[in-house]
Motif scaffolding. Structure first.
Motif, PDB file in Angstrom:
ATOM      1  N   GLY A  17       0.791  -1.233   0.000  1.00  0.00           N
ATOM      2  CA  GLY A  17       0.000   0.000   0.000  1.00  0.00           C
ATOM      3  C   GLY A  17       0.824   1.285   0.000  1.00  0.00           C
ATOM      4  O   GLY A  17       0.286   2.373  -0.180  1.00  0.00           O
ATOM      5  N   GLN A  18       2.122   1.180   0.237  1.00  0.00           N
ATOM      6  CA  GLN A  18       2.929   2.402   0.361  1.00  0.00           C
ATOM      7  C   GLN A  18       3.426   2.909  -0.996  1.00  0.00           C
ATOM      8  O   GLN A  18       3.633   2.133  -1.915  1.00  0.00           O
ATOM      9  N   SER A  19       3.611   4.229  -1.079  1.00  0.00           N
ATOM     10  CA  SER A  19       4.135   4.760  -2.342  1.00  0.00           C
ATOM     11  C   SER A  19       5.659   4.791  -2.246  1.00  0.00           C
ATOM     12  O   SER A  19       6.235   5.576  -1.504  1.00  0.00           O
ATOM     13  N   ILE A  20       6.257   3.894  -2.909  1.00  0.00           N
ATOM     14  CA  ILE A  20       7.703   3.704  -2.813  1.00  0.00           C
ATOM     15  C   ILE A  20       8.381   4.074  -4.125  1.00  0.00           C
ATOM     16  O   ILE A  20       9.352   4.826  -4.154  1.00  0.00           O
ATOM     17  N   VAL A  21       7.809   3.568  -5.204  1.00  0.00           N
ATOM     18  CA  VAL A  21       8.486   3.723  -6.491  1.00  0.00           C
ATOM     19  C   VAL A  21       8.587   5.195  -6.906  1.00  0.00           C
ATOM     20  O   VAL A  21       9.604   5.633  -7.446  1.00  0.00           O
ATOM     21  N   CYS A  22       7.551   5.974  -6.587  1.00  0.00           N
ATOM     22  CA  CYS A  22       7.568   7.378  -7.020  1.00  0.00           C
ATOM     23  C   CYS A  22       8.732   8.141  -6.385  1.00  0.00           C
ATOM     24  O   CYS A  22       9.238   9.101  -6.939  1.00  0.00           O
ATOM     25  N   ARG A  23       9.172   7.671  -5.210  1.00  0.00           N
ATOM     26  CA  ARG A  23      10.304   8.349  -4.546  1.00  0.00           C
ATOM     27  C   ARG A  23      11.601   8.151  -5.324  1.00  0.00           C
ATOM     28  O   ARG A  23      12.514   8.968  -5.236  1.00  0.00           O
ATOM     29  N   LEU A  24      11.653   7.035  -6.056  1.00  0.00           N
ATOM     30  CA  LEU A  24      12.845   6.804  -6.879  1.00  0.00           C
ATOM     31  C   LEU A  24      12.983   7.925  -7.911  1.00  0.00           C
ATOM     32  O   LEU A  24      14.079   8.379  -8.229  1.00  0.00           O
ATOM     33  N   ALA A  25      11.842   8.379  -8.419  1.00  0.00           N
ATOM     34  CA  ALA A  25      11.859   9.437  -9.426  1.00  0.00           C
ATOM     35  C   ALA A  25      12.069  10.802  -8.756  1.00  0.00           C
ATOM     36  O   ALA A  25      12.921  11.583  -9.171  1.00  0.00           O
ATOM     37  N   LYS A  26      11.315  11.032  -7.678  1.00  0.00           N
ATOM     38  CA  LYS A  26      11.350  12.350  -7.043  1.00  0.00           C
ATOM     39  C   LYS A  26      12.688  12.632  -6.355  1.00  0.00           C
ATOM     40  O   LYS A  26      13.294  13.669  -6.556  1.00  0.00           O
ATOM     41  N   ASP A  27      13.110  11.667  -5.525  1.00  0.00           N
ATOM     42  CA  ASP A  27      14.287  11.924  -4.689  1.00  0.00           C
ATOM     43  C   ASP A  27      15.600  11.520  -5.355  1.00  0.00           C
ATOM     44  O   ASP A  27      16.644  12.067  -5.042  1.00  0.00           O
ATOM     45  N   MET A  28      15.541  10.532  -6.247  1.00  0.00           N
ATOM     46  CA  MET A  28      16.794  10.037  -6.810  1.00  0.00           C
ATOM     47  C   MET A  28      16.914  10.288  -8.304  1.00  0.00           C
ATOM     48  O   MET A  28      17.855   9.832  -8.928  1.00  0.00           O
ATOM     49  N   PHE A  32      11.658   5.679 -14.447  1.00  0.00           N
ATOM     50  CA  PHE A  32      11.241   4.272 -14.415  1.00  0.00           C
ATOM     51  C   PHE A  32      10.195   3.996 -15.482  1.00  0.00           C
ATOM     52  O   PHE A  32       9.354   4.848 -15.788  1.00  0.00           O
ATOM     53  N   ASN A  33      10.319   2.816 -16.029  1.00  0.00           N
ATOM     54  CA  ASN A  33       9.374   2.376 -17.044  1.00  0.00           C
ATOM     55  C   ASN A  33       8.842   1.020 -16.583  1.00  0.00           C
ATOM     56  O   ASN A  33       9.586   0.042 -16.503  1.00  0.00           O
ATOM     57  N   GLY A  53      19.199   6.173 -15.002  1.00  0.00           N
ATOM     58  CA  GLY A  53      19.655   7.393 -14.332  1.00  0.00           C
ATOM     59  C   GLY A  53      21.136   7.286 -14.028  1.00  0.00           C
ATOM     60  O   GLY A  53      21.814   6.350 -14.482  1.00  0.00           O
ATOM     61  N   ALA A  54      21.617   8.230 -13.232  1.00  0.00           N
ATOM     62  CA  ALA A  54      23.037   8.218 -12.864  1.00  0.00           C
ATOM     63  C   ALA A  54      23.320   6.992 -12.006  1.00  0.00           C
ATOM     64  O   ALA A  54      22.483   6.596 -11.177  1.00  0.00           O
ATOM     65  N   ALA A  55      24.489   6.404 -12.201  1.00  0.00           N
ATOM     66  CA  ALA A  55      24.852   5.182 -11.478  1.00  0.00           C
ATOM     67  C   ALA A  55      24.773   5.378  -9.971  1.00  0.00           C
ATOM     68  O   ALA A  55      24.266   4.518  -9.246  1.00  0.00           O
ATOM     69  N   SER A  56      25.236   6.564  -9.500  1.00  0.00           N
ATOM     70  CA  SER A  56      25.230   6.787  -8.047  1.00  0.00           C
ATOM     71  C   SER A  56      23.787   6.869  -7.538  1.00  0.00           C
ATOM     72  O   SER A  56      23.470   6.368  -6.466  1.00  0.00           O
ATOM     73  N   ASN A  57      22.910   7.489  -8.347  1.00  0.00           N
ATOM     74  CA  ASN A  57      21.500   7.564  -7.961  1.00  0.00           C
ATOM     75  C   ASN A  57      20.851   6.191  -7.957  1.00  0.00           C
ATOM     76  O   ASN A  57      20.015   5.872  -7.109  1.00  0.00           O
TER      77      ASN A  57
END
Lengths: 136, 410
Positions: A17-28, A32-33, A53-57
């Protein structure tokens, strides 16, 4: 350095139920596809996606996912069928989220389309003959 | 009667018997009609290959020097416990037996990677099996401990003996709850996410002889790739269920106890099964010939999937709680189409028995008969029929009360 990786994310039922994947886009700043998604409330969820994205991200994203309890599996694994062990019953057919198993209506044998397989592994334990194997 | 079993056997010996499978007979009757086909065809062969949990094997391992008596002690095959309560060196292994240290469903769903069914598969494959036994020792059987490899080829007897196989029809399973359940009918997804069924339908032996007119005690059959026999009616044999207009049960009905020499069987037709979250089992291949002695027998043997129905049962509540109630009936043709409709919802279906292997079994049995390698038998006694009064009784529990704790059993 920019990278692009295909991964399978397994979400335990408690975090579906948690929104996790969107944080990958927003914060890092990862793009994502989503290739395939298989999410049912109160059950383990499964996302197959490509992350760029960038390797470090990307590394940071992976750390974040594992902190959140998401099991990340790289898509460089293959699920293969042992043709001797398979009895062509059909226990796998409706378990596969990618619909990689189909019944051949003439022979009533079960066809396995390796190219549709997302290597999630759900069929491995659902196969009573233990004919499906993960290869790394 | 059009012909006798004796006459059919004479034709088999001359290589002149006309044998077709229970699938082929459907087409033949559609083209030529019952009257003509009943005269032309001598035998219709059936087949089924699926998990049949009430299966097992007994073996006699020969006497060790000095002697040991397993009876009253314990014995394990590849770590799987056997039933050792017979005499000195006879053992029975059941398909559902699990090693003592198997985690079972402690972490649900359990994997059940190796159990009695797998031991039987390994044994029939000719693999060495580890036998470990402990006994209490007597003056005539002094030995208390035995640890040795055994192999099927060295055993005195290895006999497959399955108390309940070849169910005449079976439940069609669905899950109406909101969570995935793990059953012997496979993984059932929530909210009627999928449907599983097990009967081979138009190839299934007892569906093609619904009143047990030819299949009876003593009938010679294809069993696990070798030759076996119907030993008795199976446990839970229940001839008195609802039947369709064609006489065929629409729910689980008759069953067979079968027996045969394990040494001549093979692992293609006896396979250990691991049902996720449920347990271990054995997939058994069975094929039964139906001698076409009359038009009536032929017309039963020619019933097709469109006219064979199974009953949909909810495995999330009704089945486990033994509550009555069904979600209706559905034909095997609909089930095999890949999708059925339940309460307005389209639900994907899948079989848990292998229909392609069932076709293969019916074909092998046909070939055996055509080559004169397999003759038909007259049943020694009939299976209990609809007039027998035999029914499938539930357990009426009678609480033991305080005595229960004093026995020290648990």
């Amino acid at each position: 350095m920019a990278i692009s990786r295909r991964v399978v994310l397994h979400f335990d039922k408690d975090i579906v139920g948690q929104s996790i994947v969107c944080r990958l886009a927003k914060d890092m700043d990862l793009e994502f596809n989503i290739i395939r998604a298989y999410v049912t409330p109160e059950e383990e969820g499964l996302l197959v996606m490509e992350l760029s994205g960038a390797a470090s991200n990307y590394e940071e994203g992976m750390r974040y996912l594992s902190q959140m309890g998401v099991v990340v599996q790289s898509l460089n694994q293959d699920v293969v069928r042992d043709e001797v062990k398979c009895t062509h019953c059909g226990a796998c057919v409706n378990i596969c989220p990618a619909k990689a198993f189909t019944v051949d209506m003439a022979s009533r044998k079960i066809d396995f389309a390796g190219d549709k397989c997302v290597a999630c592994g759900l069929c491995i334990k659902a196969c009573p003959a233990r004919a499906m194997e993960a290869r790394f | 009667m059009l012909k006798s079993i004796q006459e059919i056997n004479e034709k088999i010996r001359r290589g002149q018997a006309v044998v077709i499978t229970a699938e082929e007979v459907i087409q033949a009757v559609a083209e030529k009609g019952v009257k003509k086909v009943a005269r032309e065809v001598d035998v219709v062969t059936t087949g089924t290959f699926g998990s049949m949990c009430s299966s097992g094997a007994y073996i006699n391992v020969g006497h060790s020097k000095p002697r040991i008596k397993f009876g009253g002690g314990v014995a394990y095959l590849n770590g799987v416990p056997t039933y050792a309560g017979f005499a000195a060196v006879d053992l029975f292994i059941g398909s559902n037996a699990l090693p003592d240290n198997d985690p079972r469903n402690k972490i649900h769903p359990g994997e059940f990677n190796y159990g009695g069914g797998h031991v039987i598969e390994d044994m029939v494959s000719g693999k060495d099996i580890k036998l470990v036994a402990r006994a209490y020792g007597t003056d005539c059987y002094p030995r208390k401990k035995l640890e040795t490899y055994i192999n099927i080829k060295d055993l005195n007897e290895a006999v497959l003996f399955n108390p309940r196989n070849a169910y005449q029809n079976y439940n069609v399973a669905v899950n109406t709850s909101s969570k995935t359940i793990y059953t012997y009918m496979g993984v059932l997804r929530p909210n009627m996410g999928n449907v599983s069924f097990s009967s081979a339908g138009q190839l299934s032996p007892l569906l093609k002889d619904p009143y047990y007119q030819t299949i009876g005690i003593g009938t010679r059959i294809f069993l696990g790739g070798g030759i076996g026999y119907v030993a008795w009616n199976g446990t839970q044999h229940n001839p008195n269920v609802k039947r369709g207009d064609n006489g065929v049960p629409v729910e689980s009905a008759g069953t067979l106890a079968v027996i045969g020499d394990l040494k001549q069987m093979n692992s293609r037709w006896l396979r250990g099964m691991s049902w996720y979250g449920y347990g271990c089992s054995l997939a058994v291949g069975i094929g039964i010939p139906i001698p076409i002695l009359s038009e009536e027998i032929l017309s039963h043997a020619a019933v097709k999937d469109e006219d064979l129905y199974g009953t949909i049962i909810d495995y999330s509540s009704n089945y486990p709680n033994r509550e009555p109630g069904t979600l209706g009936q559905v034909s095997y043709a609909q089930l095999k189409s890949g999708e059925i409709e339940i309460q307005g919802k389209k639900v994907p279906t899948a079989s848990l028995s292998s229909y392609s292997r069932a076709i293969e079994i019916a074909g092998i049995l046909k070939e055996w008969i055509q080559k004169g390698e397999f003759e038909l038998t007259e049943a020694v006694a009939p299976l209990p029929g609809v007039d027998s009064g035999v029914s499938f009784k539930p357990l009426k529990e009678r609480p033991i009360g305080e005595d229960y704790t004093n026995d020290g059993y648990f």
